[in-house]
Structures are given as structure tokens and as C-alpha cells.
Design an enzyme around this catalytic site. Structure first.
Site, PDB file in Angstrom:
ATOM      1  N   TYR A  18       1.265  -1.216  -0.487  1.00 45.15           N
ATOM      2  CA  TYR A  18      -0.332  -0.178  -0.036  1.00 45.15           C
ATOM      3  C   TYR A  18       0.949   1.266  -0.234  1.00 45.15           C
ATOM      4  O   TYR A  18       1.159   2.699  -0.784  1.00 45.15           O
ATOM      5  CB  TYR A  18      -1.017   0.243   1.594  1.00 45.15           C
ATOM      6  CG  TYR A  18      -2.064   1.352   0.702  1.00 45.15           C
ATOM      7  CD1 TYR A  18      -3.284   0.688   0.484  1.00 45.15           C
ATOM      8  CD2 TYR A  18      -1.532   2.722   1.751  1.00 45.15           C
ATOM      9  CE1 TYR A  18      -3.873   2.223   0.549  1.00 45.15           C
ATOM     10  CE2 TYR A  18      -2.367   3.415   1.832  1.00 45.15           C
ATOM     11  CZ  TYR A  18      -3.723   3.168   1.468  1.00 45.15           C
ATOM     12  OH  TYR A  18      -4.413   4.633   0.725  1.00 45.15           O
ATOM     13  N   PHE A  34      -6.890  21.127 -24.318  1.00 46.34           N
ATOM     14  CA  PHE A  34      -7.949  19.300 -24.610  1.00 46.34           C
ATOM     15  C   PHE A  34      -9.568  19.463 -23.845  1.00 46.34           C
ATOM     16  O   PHE A  34      -9.792  20.086 -22.981  1.00 46.34           O
ATOM     17  CB  PHE A  34      -6.904  18.446 -23.338  1.00 46.34           C
ATOM     18  CG  PHE A  34      -7.444  17.313 -24.536  1.00 46.34           C
ATOM     19  CD1 PHE A  34      -7.261  16.362 -25.154  1.00 46.34           C
ATOM     20  CD2 PHE A  34      -7.306  16.131 -23.471  1.00 46.34           C
ATOM     21  CE1 PHE A  34      -7.903  15.238 -25.668  1.00 46.34           C
ATOM     22  CE2 PHE A  34      -8.142  14.933 -23.454  1.00 46.34           C
ATOM     23  CZ  PHE A  34      -8.668  14.836 -24.772  1.00 46.34           C
ATOM     24  N   ASP A  35     -10.475  18.428 -24.447  1.00 42.49           N
ATOM     25  CA  ASP A  35     -11.408  18.664 -24.149  1.00 42.49           C
ATOM     26  C   ASP A  35     -11.507  18.522 -22.381  1.00 42.49           C
ATOM     27  O   ASP A  35     -12.540  19.205 -21.783  1.00 42.49           O
ATOM     28  CB  ASP A  35     -12.289  17.626 -24.819  1.00 42.49           C
ATOM     29  CG  ASP A  35     -11.931  16.816 -24.969  1.00 42.49           C
ATOM     30  OD1 ASP A  35     -10.962  15.782 -24.406  1.00 42.49           O
ATOM     31  OD2 ASP A  35     -12.274  15.709 -25.533  1.00 42.49           O
ATOM     32  N   ASP A  62       1.520  20.744 -20.382  1.00 42.03           N
ATOM     33  CA  ASP A  62      -0.373  19.426 -20.510  1.00 42.03           C
ATOM     34  C   ASP A  62       1.182  18.524 -21.616  1.00 42.03           C
ATOM     35  O   ASP A  62       0.802  19.110 -22.280  1.00 42.03           O
ATOM     36  CB  ASP A  62      -0.575  19.945 -21.095  1.00 42.03           C
ATOM     37  CG  ASP A  62      -2.127  18.588 -21.338  1.00 42.03           C
ATOM     38  OD1 ASP A  62      -1.881  17.429 -20.375  1.00 42.03           O
ATOM     39  OD2 ASP A  62      -3.620  18.561 -21.526  1.00 42.03           O
ATOM     40  N   ALA A  79       1.754  15.168 -22.272  1.00 44.53           N
ATOM     41  CA  ALA A  79       0.714  14.041 -22.379  1.00 44.53           C
ATOM     42  C   ALA A  79       2.402  13.397 -23.498  1.00 44.53           C
ATOM     43  O   ALA A  79       1.717  11.982 -23.791  1.00 44.53           O
ATOM     44  CB  ALA A  79      -0.502  14.201 -23.358  1.00 44.53           C
ATOM     45  N   LYS A 107      -0.445   7.771 -23.411  1.00 48.47           N
ATOM     46  CA  LYS A 107       0.544   8.620 -24.007  1.00 48.47           C
ATOM     47  C   LYS A 107       1.526   8.041 -24.103  1.00 48.47           C
ATOM     48  O   LYS A 107       1.875   7.015 -24.947  1.00 48.47           O
ATOM     49  CB  LYS A 107      -0.431   9.993 -25.141  1.00 48.47           C
ATOM     50  CG  LYS A 107      -1.652   9.819 -25.671  1.00 48.47           C
ATOM     51  CD  LYS A 107      -2.295  10.025 -24.277  1.00 48.47           C
ATOM     52  CE  LYS A 107      -4.144  11.112 -24.268  1.00 48.47           C
ATOM     53  NZ  LYS A 107      -4.680  11.475 -23.637  1.00 48.47           N
ATOM     54  N   HIS A 155     -20.368  14.659 -27.833  1.00 45.40           N
ATOM     55  CA  HIS A 155     -19.611  13.954 -28.791  1.00 45.40           C
ATOM     56  C   HIS A 155     -19.606  11.679 -28.922  1.00 45.40           C
ATOM     57  O   HIS A 155     -19.910  10.739 -29.387  1.00 45.40           O
ATOM     58  CB  HIS A 155     -18.549  13.753 -29.677  1.00 45.40           C
ATOM     59  CG  HIS A 155     -17.495  13.945 -29.099  1.00 45.40           C
ATOM     60  ND1 HIS A 155     -17.624  14.893 -27.540  1.00 45.40           N
ATOM     61  CD2 HIS A 155     -16.359  13.357 -28.420  1.00 45.40           C
ATOM     62  CE1 HIS A 155     -15.899  14.909 -26.684  1.00 45.40           C
ATOM     63  NE2 HIS A 155     -15.457  14.378 -27.767  1.00 45.40           N
TER      64      HIS A 155
HETATM   65  C1  PLP Z   1      -5.923  12.415 -23.517  1.00 43.32           C
HETATM   66  C2  PLP Z   1      -5.039  14.037 -23.088  1.00 43.32           C
HETATM   67  C3  PLP Z   1      -5.532  14.641 -21.562  1.00 43.32           C
HETATM   68  C4  PLP Z   1      -6.273  13.720 -20.889  1.00 43.32           C
HETATM   69  O1  PLP Z   1      -5.427  12.334 -20.008  1.00 43.32           O
HETATM   70  P1  PLP Z   1      -6.319  10.791 -20.058  1.00 43.32           P
HETATM   71  O2  PLP Z   1      -5.555  10.164 -19.066  1.00 43.32           O
HETATM   72  O3  PLP Z   1      -7.146  10.992 -20.770  1.00 43.32           O
HETATM   73  O4  PLP Z   1      -7.361  10.881 -18.793  1.00 43.32           O
HETATM   74  C5  PLP Z   1      -4.918  15.691 -21.300  1.00 43.32           C
HETATM   75  N1  PLP Z   1      -4.251  16.249 -22.723  1.00 43.32           N
HETATM   76  C6  PLP Z   1      -4.081  16.036 -23.690  1.00 43.32           C
HETATM   77  C7  PLP Z   1      -3.490  17.262 -24.228  1.00 43.32           C
HETATM   78  C8  PLP Z   1      -4.226  14.698 -23.726  1.00 43.32           C
HETATM   79  O5  PLP Z   1      -4.198  14.194 -24.987  1.00 43.32           O
END
Ligand code: PLP
Length: 456
Positions: free
Chosen positions: A70, A122-123, A213, A215, A256, A448
Site C-alpha cells: 500500500y 484539451f477537452d 500538459d 501527454a 500516450k 460526441h
Molecule cells: C489524453 C489527454 C489528456 C487527458 O488524459 P487522460 O489520461 O485521457 O485522462 C489531457 N491532455 C491531453 C493533451 C491529452 O491528449
């Protein structure tokens, strides 16, 4: 010499082969929405590059030996070391995925009424800013709007506009700046190091925190080595480390460029901010040494973060995207230029000129790719971003009608991509035969994912 992937398949999985009649039934049952399709009805799944990468034997071996303690598990320390090999952030918190990192960090940084400024949110990032009663403001650079130009860094934030925002009447309401690398919402286009440095300098001057951000930090770094003068001889790892070093912290989905089915992290320098994040993390995600992740995913991430920076891998991935773009373009299907790495964005508006925006040409092309070839991908156009009236008719179209063909990491062979190009070429022979769509049912939020449509 042509680039080739520095790995070979050792475990494979069958993909579903379906008939046209199967696909017609499945798509009708799904309300003509690919998100509702069962995956066992999809032959080539290019819906997303998130959590879809193939694992390496090193990742699976480490996952099998994970330590599920843990608190203070060995797996956590290996995860933390992998992040430390890349970033200089003294405070690193694992979370289950990127949006959780966003929620935890933004809640700890922003006050209601403040503004988050980004090249493009990002959304989920936008949703997490807005849920806090804040405004998410996008300042993409001007080149972003020209789909055909070959400008190398169309993911950049607009520096003059950022300067005007920070020194203008809204300036003292800006709670943070967030630079998305690569710019997913903007066609997967990279951000240059010069642009990032200029944004950081403005944030320092105005005492506003700036975060990444991150990713797709590795893909951004690769494209910097390919396109930015002065970086030709740097490794992707060096460039990525420099980007992380420049800013105050980051959120990074590891689904990613972590090449993991699940995972993300928050990295920050400020101890007080870290402690606010940690409190929220423990209350809502998990203890600070696992943060909602199973130990086996901490292990997969630790290996994935190193594997993703292999220049041979990144080079082969770039070659895959360029090749598919070239084949599509040769067949008469234009795509956003220059191609990025994680996806190809097809210009459906240009291909399906017989369809007005309100009949959703991007969605029409995505449906046609499924019906003809069992290929799943997603619209990025008026269906996703446009404004609808109460009868679900389009009133304000999106600036573009695109289809995103995402490229999962290490999953498909060149022959699969050739097949995708063949299907596109078939469609391009008679684009006028592709029907448009009308919306039957559109939920107000996250539309969507839940839309239902029919051919018009
Ligand atoms: C995928 C993504 C996120 C969110 O990440 P999740 O792991 O899907 O929650 C945030 N910002 C960008 C640019 C992304 O491509």
C-alpha cells in the site's frame, strides 16, 4: 535508408474480420456513433492513441513482478526514478489518468473567476477548468488556422496575444498558463522550444505560474530535434528534459507517451502547492505512493517512459505518419500539414464538398471508412465543436471539418496502414456517393460520446 521499428512482435492478438452487412447492422445499432460500436466489430481501431499502445516484454516482466504494498512500494520508487530521469520536479504524484491530474492540480492552483490560458486546452482539460468556475482561454498561434501550410510549429501559443492578455485588463485574473505539447486539439502540432521559452519569460514577468500538459512530451521533443534550428544534434530525452525544466510543473497523461494502458503524474516545484495537491490526491485518488494506480501500471509506466524516448522508435513512428499522409494525399485526400506523430487529420470538408457543415462531412467520412473497411476513427469538426439549435440543427459550424486517424503505438504493421490508405483511395474515387448525417439525439454535455444520428 528507411526507418524501421526497433522491435518485433512476440505476442499477437487476432483482429475481427467482418462483412459489409455486419458493419451496416452494427453501425445502425450504434446510432451511427463509433463510440457506441463494440470493439469486436472493428477491424482497424484508430479511434485513439490513448491507452492503446502495445506493451514490451520488459514492461510485462516488470508488471508481473510489481510490488503491491500500500505504502512505499518498490514499484512506486521505480516509477519515481523514471520520472526523475526526465524531470527535475522535486514533487511527483502518480494519478490514475490525465484528467485526474488536471483536477487535482487545477483545484490547487486556480480560484473561481480566474482564467487559464493555453495554446489549446484539451477537452477534459477545459472541462476541469470550467468546473472550477474558471475560464479556459485558447490562444493558438495564427499559423494553426492554415491547414495546408508547412510551418513547423503550428502548436505554438500566440506570444503577442499572451503578452496583451497578461498586461491587459484581464491580466490579474490569469491564474495559470498551460502549454499543451504536442497540441492535440490543434492537429497534434508541436510547440517549439523558442516559443516555450518566450511564454515562460512572460509568465515570470507577470508572476503567473506556467505548466505543461505533457501527454506527448516525447513526440514534441522528437519534432523539435527534426524542425528547430539548434536542436538537430540533441537527443529527444535532452529536449524533453529541457522543456520540463523551463516550467513550474506539469500534468502528463501516461496513456500516450507513457505507453501504458493507464496512468498519469503531476510534477511540481513548489512545496506548498505539492502539499495541497497531495491532500486532494489522498482524499480522492489514493495514497501518495500509488495515486489510484495498480502497481503493475506503475511498472509499465516506468519502462514506457524510457522506451518512448528511443530515437529509433520515434523516427519509425514519424515515418509511419508521413507515409500514410502521403498515400492519402496522393489518392486525393488532403490532411493537416505537416503531419505530426500521433494522428493524421484528414480534411473531410475539402473531400466531401457536396455536404454542407450541417450534414457533418467529417462524421460522414468517418462512417464511410467504417462501412467500407471496418476502420474506426473520429470526427473533429462541427459535430464535435459546432453549435446546435434546439432541433439539433447546426447553427455555428466549427472552423474545420476533420477526421482524426489516431495511430496507436507499436500496434499496427505497415500493411494495415496500406489497407487504410486503400480504403481512403476507394472513397476518394467517388466522394459524391458518401451520404451526410442528421442528428436524432444530442445530450447537452459531452455530446460526441452519446450522440445518435441517421444518414440524411
Ligand atoms: C489524453 C489527454 C489528456 C487527458 O488524459 P487522460 O489520461 O485521457 O485522462 C489531457 N491532455 C491531453 C493533451 C491529452 O491528449
Amino acid at each position: 535508408m528507411r526507418a524501421f521499428p526497433p522491435y518485433r512482435a512476440q505476442v499477437v492478438t487476432e483482429i475481427p474480420i467482418t462483412t459489409r452487412a455486419d458493419r451496416e447492422r452494427a453501425l445502425a445499432r450504434a446510432g451511427y456513433n463509433a463510440f457506441n460500436l463494440p470493439a469486436n466489430m472493428v477491424t482497424i481501431d484508430l479511434l485513439t492513441d490513448s491507452g492503446t499502445g502495445a506493451m514490451s516484454t520488459a514492461q510485462e516482466a516488470a508488471a508481473a513482478a510489481a510490488d503491491r504494498s500500500y505504502a512505499g512500494s518498490d514499484s512506486f520508487f521505480r516509477f519515481r526514478q523514471a520520472v526523475a530521469d526526465l524531470t527535475s520536479y522535486p514533487h511527483v504524484l502518480p494519478v490514475h489518468q490525465g484528467r485526474a491530474a488536471e483536477r487535482v492540480l487545477f483545484t490547487s492552483v486556480l480560484q473561481p473567476g480566474q482564467i487559464s490560458v493555453s495554446n489549446t486546452h484539451f477537452d477534459t482539460t477545459r472541462a476541469n477548468v470550467e468546473l472550477l468556475g474558471c475560464e479556459a482561454r485558447d490562444l493558438p498561434c495564427a499559423g494553426f488556422l492554415d491547414l495546408d501550410s508547412h510551418e513547423p510549429f503550428k502548436g505554438n501559443i500566440d506570444i503577442p496575444l499572451l503578452e496583451r492578455t497578461l498586461s491587459g485588463p484581464d491580466g490579474d485574473r490569469v491564474g495559470m498558463v498551460l502549454v499543451t505539447i504536442t497540441n492535440n486539439g490543434g492537429g497534434g502540432q508541436p510547440v517549439s522550444m523558442a516559443n516555450l521559452r518566450a511564454a515562460v519569460a512572460l509568465c515570470r514577468k507577470h508572476k503567473v505560474p506556467i505548466f505543461l500538459d505533457a501527454a506527448r512530451f516525447a513526440e514534441n521533443a522528437w519534432l523539435v530535434t527534426r524542425r528547430e534550428p539548434g536542436y538537430e544534434n540533441r537527443t529527444p530525452r535532452e529536449v524533453a528534459a529541457e522543456a520540463f525544466d523551463l516550467v513550474d510543473g506539469c500534468v502528463a497523461s501516461l496513456k500516450k507517451d507513457g505507453i501504458s494502458p493507464m496512468g498519469a503524474f503531476i510534477g511540481v516545484r513548489d512545496a506548498e502547492l505539492a502539499s495541497r495537491c497531495e491532500t486532494l490526491l489522498i482524499a480522492t485518488e489514493g495514497f501518495r505512493t500509488y495515486g489510484g494506480l495498480a502497481a503493475h501500471d506503475l511498472e509499465r509506466v516506468a519502462k514506457g517512459l524510457a522506451e518512448v524516448l528511443d530515437p529509433g522508435y520515434l523516427h519509425a513512428r514519424e515515418a509511419e505518419a508521413i507515409r500514410l499522409a502521403q498515400q492519402a494525399n496522393d489518392a486525393g485526400v488532403d490532411s493537416v500539414q505537416p503531419p505530426g506523430l500521433h494522428a493524421l487529420y484528414l480534411n473531410a470538408g475539402r473531400l466531401l464538398q457536396h455536404l454542407p457543415a450541417g450534414r457533418f462531412p467529417g462524421h460522414a467520412l468517418a462512417c464511410e471508412m467504417y462501412l467500407r473497411g471496418g476502420i474506426r476513427c473520429v470526427e473533429l469538426g462541427s459535430l464535435y465543436l459546432g453549435e446546435l439549435d434546439e432541433n439539433n440543427e447546426l447553427v455555428t459550424p466549427a472552423p474545420f471539418e476533420l477526421v482524426r486517424i489516431a495511430l496507436p503505438r507499436r500496434v499496427y504493421a505497415q500493411a494495415h496502414m496500406d489497407y487504410v490508405a486503400d480504403v481512403l483511395a476507394e472513397i476518394a474515387k467517388d466522394p459524391g456517393a458518401v451520404p451526410g448525417y442528421r442528428i436524432l439525439d444530442a445530450p447537452k454535455v459531452l455530446r460526441h460520446f452519446n450522440l445518435r444520428l441517421e444518414p440524411a
